[in-house]
Design an enzyme around this catalytic site. Structure first.
Site, short mmCIF file in Angstrom:
data_model
loop_
_atom_site.label_atom_id
_atom_site.label_comp_id
_atom_site.label_asym_id
_atom_site.label_seq_id
_atom_site.Cartn_x
_atom_site.Cartn_y
_atom_site.Cartn_z
N GLN A 35 0.82 -1.21 0.00
CA GLN A 35 0.00 0.00 0.00
C GLN A 35 0.86 1.26 0.00
O GLN A 35 2.05 1.20 0.27
CB GLN A 35 -0.91 -0.01 1.24
N GLY A 143 -4.11 -11.89 7.29
CA GLY A 143 -5.00 -12.31 8.37
C GLY A 143 -5.92 -13.44 7.94
O GLY A 143 -6.21 -14.35 8.73
N ASP A 160 -8.43 -4.88 13.54
CA ASP A 160 -8.05 -3.47 13.34
C ASP A 160 -7.49 -3.34 11.94
O ASP A 160 -6.28 -3.22 11.73
CB ASP A 160 -7.00 -3.07 14.39
N THR A 162 -7.50 -2.01 7.69
CA THR A 162 -7.77 -0.87 6.82
C THR A 162 -9.20 -1.02 6.30
O THR A 162 -9.92 -1.92 6.71
CB THR A 162 -6.76 -0.91 5.64
N1 SAM Z 1 -7.41 1.99 12.78
C1 SAM Z 1 -7.18 1.99 11.42
C2 SAM Z 1 -8.48 2.14 10.69
O1 SAM Z 1 -9.48 2.07 11.34
O2 SAM Z 1 -8.51 2.40 9.51
C3 SAM Z 1 -6.41 0.75 11.03
C4 SAM Z 1 -5.09 0.84 11.52
S1 SAM Z 1 -3.94 -0.40 11.15
C5 SAM Z 1 -2.65 0.58 10.57
C6 SAM Z 1 -4.49 -1.28 9.73
C7 SAM Z 1 -3.53 -2.39 9.36
O3 SAM Z 1 -4.22 -3.45 8.68
C8 SAM Z 1 -2.42 -1.94 8.40
O4 SAM Z 1 -1.18 -2.00 9.05
C9 SAM Z 1 -2.51 -2.93 7.22
O5 SAM Z 1 -1.27 -3.28 6.70
C10 SAM Z 1 -3.21 -4.10 7.90
N2 SAM Z 1 -3.86 -5.03 6.98
C11 SAM Z 1 -4.57 -4.71 5.86
N3 SAM Z 1 -4.99 -5.85 5.25
C12 SAM Z 1 -4.54 -6.90 6.01
C13 SAM Z 1 -4.66 -8.32 5.90
N4 SAM Z 1 -5.32 -8.89 4.89
N5 SAM Z 1 -4.10 -9.09 6.88
C14 SAM Z 1 -3.44 -8.51 7.94
N6 SAM Z 1 -3.27 -7.16 8.06
C15 SAM Z 1 -3.82 -6.37 7.12
#
Ligand code: SAM
Length: 291
Positions: A35, A143, A160, A162
């Protein structure tokens, strides 16, 4: 004096709506393997992290979302030992989870290791205590793959993620929620980042429809987060024991005292309880998802 760069949140472009920040200083910008990532300083919100044009976390208002995504399910459960965080790269949620001395192990499954690496440098207030805690177990994986294959069982699952775009899309599917249910222990609860219903009603309704097919009790609760623009933010709730959603304030107060009364700036037993009282338009979305 150099012209300030205005950085737009493009998440709602389709709706013809943009929130834009005047960046005091851009601290870091890159394209990771998954990303686009930009971090900048803002006069009011402090450090702001955006992924793919969506605000993820700011140092000034992070406490609201992180406390409500963490203390609500853990205090509702009452004896959570094994906690799973899916996503959570900045480690803000992990920092709140580890305030609970009763938690024996926290597993965080993050797809993008560069977000965690980056957070070590730019969000030490989160990563410092987390990475120093022996109970913390970081797994770099999608995940979806992790919950579909792990033989571990969790009392509380906190998604938590994206938004449902790019790598986060799969985390809003029925397959993902079904796999989360598979690795949930008896009496477990799952909470999910589920968007701002005034701007993203379909996201909430779709997740609740999936929950309804998989769990005996599905609902959502709310909080107002200044930089998750558009009014109330919803957090999805899925469990098989409906009593978890109805824990009396007195019991929450006892559990908070037993947990050492650690400092919070948003969560209180009363706010916890009130967060499940939904404004009618959101309650109507929940009802729609029941059909
Ligand atoms: N609190 C934020 C929001 O509400 O938008 C989210 C914060 S956190 C930074 C989101 C995390 O999800 C990111 O670090 C991203 O890389 C991760 N992420 C996105 N898709 C994912 C997946 N399929 N498996 C694991 N992590 C994932």
């Amino acid at each position: 004096m150099a012209e300030k760069r205005w950085i737009p949140e493009t998440l709602f472009d389709e709706l013809g709506f943009r929130m834009t920040y005047a960046a005091e200083r851009v601290l870091y910008e890159t394209r990771t393997g998954h990303q686009h990532l930009v971090l900048f300083e803002h006069k009011r919100f402090g450090k702001v992290l955006m992924l793919d044009g969506a605000t993820q976390v700011t140092t000034r208002d992070e406490f609201i979302y992180h406390e409500m995504m963490t203390h609500v399910p853990i205090f509702a459960h009452g004896r959570a030992r094994e906690v799973l965080v899916v996503g959570g790269g900045d480690c803000g949620i992990a920092e709140e989870v580890l305030k609970h001395a009763g938690v024996a192990r926290l597993t965080q499954v993050e797809i993008d290791d560069s977000v965690v690496e980056f957070a070590k440098e730019h969000f030490p207030e989160f990563t410092g205590p987390v990475l120093a805690d022996k109970r913390f177990d970081l797994v770099i994986d999608d995940g979806m793959n992790y919950v579909a294959t792990t033989d571990r069982r969790f009392d509380v699952i906190i998604v938590d993620s994206t938004d449902p775009q790019g790598p986060g899309k799969v985390l809003f599917t029925q397959d993902f929620y079904a796999a989360c249910k598979r690795c949930m222990g008896p009496g477990g609860v799952m909470v999910t980042q589920n968007g701002v219903p005034f701007l993203q009603p379909d996201e909430l309704i779709a997740s609740l429809r999936h929950f309804r097919k998989l769990f005996a009790d599905s609902a959502c609760y709310i909080a107002a987060i200044p930089t998750y623009v558009g009014g109330h933010m919803t957090m999805g709730w899925a469990a098989d024991d409906a009593r978890l959603r109805d824990v009396p304030v007195a019991t929450l107060t006892e559990r908070y005292a037993a947990a050492g009364h650690f400092a919070t700036r948003y969560w209180t037993p009363e706010v916890h309880k009130a967060a499940f009282a939904l404004p009618r338009f959101i309650a109507e979305h929940v009802a729609q998802a029941q059909c």
